[in-house]
Scaffold this active site. Structure first.
Site, mmCIF file in Angstrom:
data_model
loop_
_atom_site.group_PDB
_atom_site.id
_atom_site.type_symbol
_atom_site.label_atom_id
_atom_site.label_comp_id
_atom_site.label_asym_id
_atom_site.label_seq_id
_atom_site.Cartn_x
_atom_site.Cartn_y
_atom_site.Cartn_z
ATOM 1 N N SER A 110 42.442 77.158 54.650
ATOM 2 C CA SER A 110 41.689 78.003 55.556
ATOM 3 C C SER A 110 40.854 78.899 54.914
ATOM 4 O O SER A 110 41.275 79.548 53.980
ATOM 5 C CB SER A 110 42.526 78.700 56.575
ATOM 6 O OG SER A 110 41.646 79.532 57.300
ATOM 7 N N GLY A 111 39.475 78.924 55.176
ATOM 8 C CA GLY A 111 38.394 79.827 54.243
ATOM 9 C C GLY A 111 37.822 79.165 53.279
ATOM 10 O O GLY A 111 37.067 79.708 52.301
ATOM 11 N N THR A 115 34.556 73.765 57.224
ATOM 12 C CA THR A 115 33.482 73.894 58.314
ATOM 13 C C THR A 115 32.125 73.765 57.887
ATOM 14 O O THR A 115 31.199 73.058 58.367
ATOM 15 C CB THR A 115 33.681 74.614 59.382
ATOM 16 O OG1 THR A 115 35.209 74.658 59.883
ATOM 17 C CG2 THR A 115 33.187 74.555 60.602
ATOM 18 N N ASN A 160 40.174 83.826 57.178
ATOM 19 C CA ASN A 160 38.789 83.440 57.777
ATOM 20 C C ASN A 160 38.364 84.026 58.819
ATOM 21 O O ASN A 160 38.949 83.767 59.902
ATOM 22 C CB ASN A 160 38.989 81.785 57.827
ATOM 23 C CG ASN A 160 37.265 81.228 57.811
ATOM 24 O OD1 ASN A 160 36.434 82.004 57.974
ATOM 25 N ND2 ASN A 160 37.368 79.997 57.858
ATOM 26 N N SER A 163 37.900 80.877 61.527
ATOM 27 C CA SER A 163 38.712 79.755 61.300
ATOM 28 C C SER A 163 38.918 78.717 62.254
ATOM 29 O O SER A 163 38.899 78.989 63.546
ATOM 30 C CB SER A 163 40.246 80.403 60.866
ATOM 31 O OG SER A 163 41.130 79.329 60.506
ATOM 32 N N SER A 164 38.685 77.450 62.005
ATOM 33 C CA SER A 164 39.061 76.381 62.829
ATOM 34 C C SER A 164 40.217 76.248 63.293
ATOM 35 O O SER A 164 41.262 76.096 62.282
ATOM 36 C CB SER A 164 38.381 75.190 62.374
ATOM 37 O OG SER A 164 37.267 75.205 61.706
ATOM 38 N N GLY A 390 43.654 72.379 55.715
ATOM 39 C CA GLY A 390 44.242 71.843 54.790
ATOM 40 C C GLY A 390 45.551 72.123 54.527
ATOM 41 O O GLY A 390 46.210 72.742 55.711
ATOM 42 N N GLU A 392 49.026 73.896 53.998
ATOM 43 C CA GLU A 392 49.095 75.237 54.466
ATOM 44 C C GLU A 392 50.565 75.726 53.929
ATOM 45 O O GLU A 392 51.444 74.929 54.135
ATOM 46 C CB GLU A 392 49.166 75.707 56.134
ATOM 47 C CG GLU A 392 47.909 75.689 56.286
ATOM 48 C CD GLU A 392 47.483 76.130 57.866
ATOM 49 O OE1 GLU A 392 48.482 76.364 58.435
ATOM 50 O OE2 GLU A 392 46.353 76.172 58.098
HETATM 51 N N1 ATP Z 1 28.663 76.882 50.924
HETATM 52 C C1 ATP Z 1 28.806 77.877 51.421
HETATM 53 N N2 ATP Z 1 27.700 78.988 51.213
HETATM 54 C C2 ATP Z 1 27.927 80.231 51.626
HETATM 55 N N3 ATP Z 1 28.962 80.572 52.388
HETATM 56 C C3 ATP Z 1 30.116 79.864 52.510
HETATM 57 C C4 ATP Z 1 29.837 78.377 52.266
HETATM 58 N N4 ATP Z 1 31.224 77.743 52.545
HETATM 59 C C5 ATP Z 1 31.935 78.737 53.146
HETATM 60 N N5 ATP Z 1 31.313 79.861 53.176
HETATM 61 C C6 ATP Z 1 31.658 81.187 53.760
HETATM 62 O O1 ATP Z 1 32.992 80.872 53.868
HETATM 63 C C7 ATP Z 1 33.375 81.216 55.278
HETATM 64 C C8 ATP Z 1 34.650 80.324 55.407
HETATM 65 O O2 ATP Z 1 34.150 78.808 55.746
HETATM 66 P P1 ATP Z 1 34.535 77.881 56.676
HETATM 67 O O3 ATP Z 1 34.743 78.312 58.074
HETATM 68 O O4 ATP Z 1 33.778 76.523 56.454
HETATM 69 O O5 ATP Z 1 35.962 77.649 56.159
HETATM 70 P P2 ATP Z 1 37.261 76.433 56.533
HETATM 71 O O6 ATP Z 1 37.532 75.828 55.290
HETATM 72 O O7 ATP Z 1 36.370 75.556 57.853
HETATM 73 O O8 ATP Z 1 38.296 77.400 57.325
HETATM 74 P P3 ATP Z 1 39.198 77.007 58.167
HETATM 75 O O9 ATP Z 1 40.283 76.005 57.765
HETATM 76 O O10 ATP Z 1 40.098 78.271 58.477
HETATM 77 O O11 ATP Z 1 38.695 76.440 59.377
HETATM 78 C C9 ATP Z 1 32.581 80.927 56.193
HETATM 79 O O12 ATP Z 1 32.137 81.714 57.264
HETATM 80 C C10 ATP Z 1 31.265 81.315 55.022
HETATM 81 O O13 ATP Z 1 31.060 82.623 55.344
HETATM 82 MG MG MG Z 2 36.900 75.430 59.595
#
Ligand code: ATP
Ligand code: MG
Length: 1107
Positions: A110-111, A115, A160, A163-164, A390, A392
């Protein structure tokens, strides 16, 4: 030059190694070091073969611009630095050009940026695929589905802010040209427990906060909501506001996205009504109530909230109230109702909220799918993007983590399978001998979980369906029995005594050795969560709702479709959907993005080695490299390989004419690379060790430097030579131009000199000619003049002669005449003397008179009587005639003048004449009166209303009406009186009142006296004994004395036929009553200006001083 800067391989300007496969030595530390080094240089992407490792930079990097999109578009995967766009491009191109369906698997904790990565992939594909109004709409709909799902499915967690809380797999469908047609989204396991409770520091799903902050007052009122978050029990308060997140703006984005995706207004409205209902459900509270039969019963505390929910959802309030108080269990046509105690009621309430929300979410996905569904039935190419939670490992891991980790095990499985399969296929394709690869296959762990008989999920289901008391503990017991011997299962109470003394493993937990590490699961809640029960009474109440969306969300509530069979458990549902997903993925070409989170602080620039190490482990990245490197670490097609290294061998540099493969063979032989280090495939060279590749790279670098020097040398030489040649050429050009210029100048000088010389000569010639011509002309003129003079002389001589001749003739004639005359006179002298003298005299006189009169006629003066001009006398003897003529002419013109007069004018002149006769040369006042016309009536009695009475009294014609001064006899002072003269009378009238003071008939006026001086005094003497004489004579003074005296004289004459006596004397007597007073005029001083003054000197004398 520019071309030289273009990268041709990811090996160029590489920071660390861009592809982990080339890492030497390969171990955890070097792996992390390499990642860190790259991360510190803003290189957040690194490859493991075709897998992309992405480290979340936690800040926006300038590497996603449209220019970058263009840079990566249609380039080979290894051509540029590692980038998510390179993977997206590779996937899209092999989908479009090789007709291979693709899937992009994004994993990480997560984070870690899954996404974001999925959105980057989608936006890249949207940017490079076809364009056009229809295609753009599809793209827009696909992209806009993200904000909607994120609003309802994402929440702030401690890891996050966005977070999704659900797994998402999206198939994007393309036509044969690679234009997007539509898509299908599948969702996995929404974390619905979050709806009713959130851990500390976390929030509920974004949509609840967005609606409260962003919706208008009106809209909130319609939804029966209030803006205040604290009003709602389901909203965790400690972190309601997230830094950098504008819920209100996001709400507008979501509504806009919903509209673009194709939600109808009423659908959007219904969705928000359900959200509002869920939010309000949390506010329903229960209180205990005891009943007689001893059973616990609960009651809703405040029914207001319930009422509003029912109004919002169209549910009958009593039905819902009952559903919160009773539970009906049906078994084989038997219905048993039991009451719910307070805890059960809360459980029911929360279950309803969770179900309502999770079903709404699934409905949203279905609804979006309906919108983005491809409209055609043609065969589609598919690109799947999987953004799934992912692995956890928390402190307390529960059912959800178990499910999630199971999913990750499956993904790892498919990764191993597909990677190895691909590797193997490539070896076969290239004709390389396949050697067995050592790697860990996690199929055994998958089996531990999903085995239909002995798998943990099967066990859990069995436990849930089992009659009798079922608890989490009984489930653990069962596990302990069945899985005890499994290598990857650990439990304190298992039959296997291995863990009996493992104090790190509590009794209520079991541990699984996942491929990515050991995870300990708390067994509490497993049964409940797997059952996922919603009391039938509640689903029936929902189905009865007068709200089409809610009704549709609870189809099992329809009594007509009562199904006594239990609904599938959450575990089995998930297992089934994972199986479908895996099946789906297996048919596609996989592309991996493995996301790594560099720190726990959501901060940029921080790289936490331990955290990254942990992720690398559980993501199995080293494993990944090992699998990839199992045979050969590096492979490359012959052409690019030869192109890259051809400078290392004389035969291949600069051009190799034969096939690329033999070129590479020659190259490798020349470089003496040991044979075991490489292998020739059909189209690629396979290099076993990265060492060899780096050796090649080093050699290349060295050689490039040499080459650069060589190129520089040649270039400099070439540059100087070309410069020299250019200068030489230029010099020739300049010289020729200069010569031409100089010749031109010289020619121009000669030409102008020639012209000057020429003009001088011409001038000289012309002047000479002119001189000649002039001389000639002058000769001609001279001849003419001489001739003229000559002719003149001749003519004059002739004239003189003729004149002489004429004079002589004339003289002869004259002499002759004189002679004749003399002769005649001598002969007639005797006759002439007797008469001729008198006759000639008369004749001459007559002639002179005639001439005089004729001339006189022309010299006549004007007809004005006052014109004194008269021509001068011409002859003395006409003197008297001339004077007489003048007199006659004057009389004649006076008569002429008089003849023009009218009768009135005649009268005036008569009067003036009379005046002249009376006063001329007698009275000094007279000359001044000549120019003044006699007006008579100076006062207009008839027109002045003041004198109306006077006018009536005097009916005769008024000859004189004038203001005069009457001299007072006593003191000589003057009083104004009007002097009137009529045909018969003289009247004196008071000037102010108009009363007649005296009236004297003309017959009684005997005399008028006045001085000879320049004054207006006059005395009117009256006949002694007459009626008027009683008061004495009048002594008056007037400015118009001459006129008055003349008129008085004339009137008296015409009336009495007697001439009025006018005495002009500087001393006269005036009768004053009985006395006679002498009025004496003396020449006085000019003290009073021109006005005469009158003074009584004594009884007998009145003196008038005339200035
Ligand atoms: N390529 C990137 N460039 C800049 N910031 C990023 C990038 N990827 C992620 N981030 C930052 O990190 C934060 C978390 O990313 P994201 O929501 O994609 O995580 P995730 O893997 O989908 O987490 P979760 O599993 O909780 O959904 C985003 O809100 C953004 O601020
Ligand atoms: Mg996500």
């Amino acid at each position: 030059m520019a071309k030289m800067e273009v990268k041709t391989s990811l090996l160029d300007d590489m920071i660390g190694v861009g592809d982990m496969v080339l890492l030497e030595p390969l171990d955890e530390d070097s792996f992390i070091d390499n990642l860190k080094k790259r991360f510190d240089h803003n290189e957040v992407y690194t490859y493991i073969g075709s897998v992309v490792i992405s480290i979340n930079p936690y800040r926006s990097l300038p590497i996603y611009t449209p220019e970058k999109v263009e840079e990566y578009r249609n380039r080979n995967f290894y051509e540029l630095s590692p980038h998510i766009f390179a993977l997206s491009d590779e996937a899209y191109r092999s989908l479009r050009d090789q007709d291979k369906d693709q899937c992009i698997l994004i994993t990480g904790e997560s984070g870690a940026g899954k996404t974001e990565a999925s959105k980057l992939v989608m936006s890249y594909v949207a940017a490079v695929c076809g364009k056009g109004a229809e295609v753009n709409q599809v793209k827009e709909q696909l992209l806009q589905s993200n904000p909607v799902l994120e609003a309802f499915g994402n929440a702030k967690t401690v890891r996050n802010d966005n977070s999704s809380r659900f797994g998402k797999y999206m198939d994007i469908e393309f036509d044969f040209k690679g234009d997007p047609l539509g898509g299908v989204i599948s969702n996995y396991l929404l974390e619905k427990s979050r709806v009713v409770k959130q851990p500390r520091g976390e929030r509920n799903f974004h949509i609840f906060y967005q609606i409260l902050s962003g919706a208008s007052e009106d809209f909130l009122c319609k939804l029966k909501l209030e803006q205040d978050f604290s009003r709602y029990n389901y909203l965790g308060l400690d972190s309601a506001k997230v830094n950098g997140v504008d819920d209100a703006a996001n709400f507008r984005t979501v509504r806009n996205a919903m509209q673009i995706v194709g939600f109808m207004d009423h659908e959007t409205q219904s969705v928000f009504e359900v959200v509002a209902a869920v939010l309000k459900l949390g506010n329903i509270e229960f209180k205990p109530e005891s009943r007689v039969n001893g059973l616990d019963e609960s009651k809703i505390k405040d029914k207001n909230e319930l009422k509003e929910i029912c109004e919002l959802t169209g549910i009958d309030q009593s039905v819902l109230e009952r559903a919160f108080s009773f539970r009906t269990v049906e078994a084989k046509q038997e219905k048993v109702s039991t009451t719910l105690n307070v805890a059960q009621a809360y459980y029911a309430r929360d279950a309803l909220a969770k179900n309502l929300y999770s079903r709404l979410f699934s409905w949203l996905v279905t609804r979006i799918n309906e919108s983005i569904k491809a409209q055609t039935k043609v065969r589609k190419k598919v690109m799947g993007v999987l953004d799934i939670y992912g692995f956890e490992i928390f402190e307390d891991n529960s059912f959800e983590q178990f499910i999630i980790n199971y999913c990750n095990e499956k993904l790892q499985q498919i990764f191993i399978e597909l990677t190895l399969k691909e590797e193997q296929e490539e070896y076969i394709r290239e004709g390389i001998e396949w050697t067995h690869i050592e790697y860990f296959n996690n199929a055994i762990i998958c089996d531990l979980i999903e085995n239909n008989q002995t798998g943990i999920l099967a066990m859990l289901d069995e436990e849930c369906l089992r009659p009798g008391t079922v608890t989490d503990d009984t489930f653990l017991e069962k596990l302990n029995q069945v899985c005890a011997t499994h290598q990857h299962f650990e439990s304190r109470m298992s039959k296997c005594s291995r863990f009996l003394n493992d104090t790190t493993l509590p009794h209520s937990c079991f541990r699984i050795q996942h491929y990515a590490g050991k995870v300990m699961y708390q067994v509490e809640g497993f049964v409940d969560k797997n059952n996922d029960l919603l009391y039938r009474d509640l689903s029936q109440a929902m189905w009865k709702a007068n709200h089409s969306l809610i009704k549709a969300l609870f189809p099992e509530g329809n009594p007509a479709k009562i199904n006594l069979k239990r609904p599938p458990t959450a575990g089995s549902q998930f297992k089934a959907s994972v199986a479908t997903l895996m099946k789906n993925l297996q048919t596609k070409n996989p592309n991996y993005i493995r996301c790594i989170k560099p720190n726990d602080k959501k901060a940029a620039h921080i790289f936490n080695d331990a955290l990254v190490c942990h992720q690398i482990r559980y993501l199995g990245l080293l494993e990944n490299v090992r699998v990839r490197r199992a045979g050969y670490a590096f492979r490359q097609a012959y052409e690019p390989c030869l192109e890259r290294y051809k400078m290392l061998c004389k035969q291949t540099w600069p051009h190799w004419r034969g096939p690329a493969r033999s070129g590479v063979e020659v190259l490798f032989n020349e470089l003496e690379i040991p044979e075991e280090e490489f292998s020739f495939g059909r189209s690629k060279i396979f290099i076993r060790n990265p060492r060899t590749l780096f050796k090649l790279e080093d050699l290349r670098k060295q050689r490039l430097e040499d080459l650069a020097t060589l190129i520089e040398k040649i270039y400099r030489g070439w540059k100087c030579r070309t410069r020299f040649l250019l200068m030489k050429k230029s010099q020739v050009v300049i010289a020729s131009w200069y010569r031409r210029y100089a010749q031109q100048k010289k020619y121009q000088k000669i030409k102008s000199s020639a012209i000057i010389v020429q003009s001088y000569i011409r001038g000289w010639k012309a002047r000479k000619l002119l001189r000649e011509l002039k001389h000639q002309r002058r000769c001609n003129e001279a001849a003419t003049i001489i001739a003229a003079y000559w002719h003149g002389t001749q003519a004059r001589r002739e004239l003189k002669r003729l004149k002489e001749e004429a004079r002589r003739k004339h003289a002869v004639a004259v002499i002759w005449a004189y002679w004749l005359g003399l002769k005649v006179r001598r002969e007639y002298r005797k006759f002439f003397r007797a008469n001729a003298g008198r006759k000639i005299y008369e004749f001459t006189l007559q002639r002179l008179m005639q001439k005089y009169f004729l001339e006189m006629k022309n010299k006549m003066p004007s007809l004005s009587p006052i014109d004194k001009n008269w021509p001068a006398r011409p002859y003395l003897f006409l003197d008297s005639t001339h004077k007489e003529l003048k007199r006659i002419f004057h009389l004649w013109r006076c008569k002429k003048y008089r003849d023009q007069f009218t009768d009135q004018q005649k009268l005036i002149y008569e009067e003036k004449l009379e005046a002249s006769e009376l006063f001329k040369d007698k009275k000094a006042l007279y000359p001044a009166s000549v120019g003044q016309p006699f007006q008579g009536a100076y006062l207009e009695i008839s027109k002045n209303p003041k004198y109306k009475k006077l006018k009536d009294a005097v009916d005769e014609k008024i000859i004189i009406a004038e203001v005069v001064s009457k001299i007072n006899r006593a003191n000589g002072k003057a009083t104004s009186r009007i002097f009137l003269l009529t045909k018969n009378n003289v009247l004196l009238v008071d000037q102010k009142s108009g009363n007649i003071k005296s009236e004297v008939p003309l017959g009684d006026v005997t005399k008028v006296s006045m001085s000879s001086q320049n004054d207006g005094f006059f005395a009117v003497h009256l006949k002694e004994g007459s009626g008027a004489a009683g008061k004495g004579d009048f002594l008056l003074s007037s400015d118009h004395l001459i006129e008055m005296a003349t008129k008085l004289y004339r009137t008296t004459l015409s009336q009495t036929k007697q001439k009025l006596n006018i005495e002009i004397s500087d001393e006269f007597l005036v009768q004053f009553k009985r006395d006679k007073v002498c009025v004496k005029f003396i020449q006085g001083s000019q003290k009073n200006g021109n006005i005469p003054t009158c003074k009584r000197k004594n009884n007998r004398l009145l003196e008038v001083a005339v200035p």
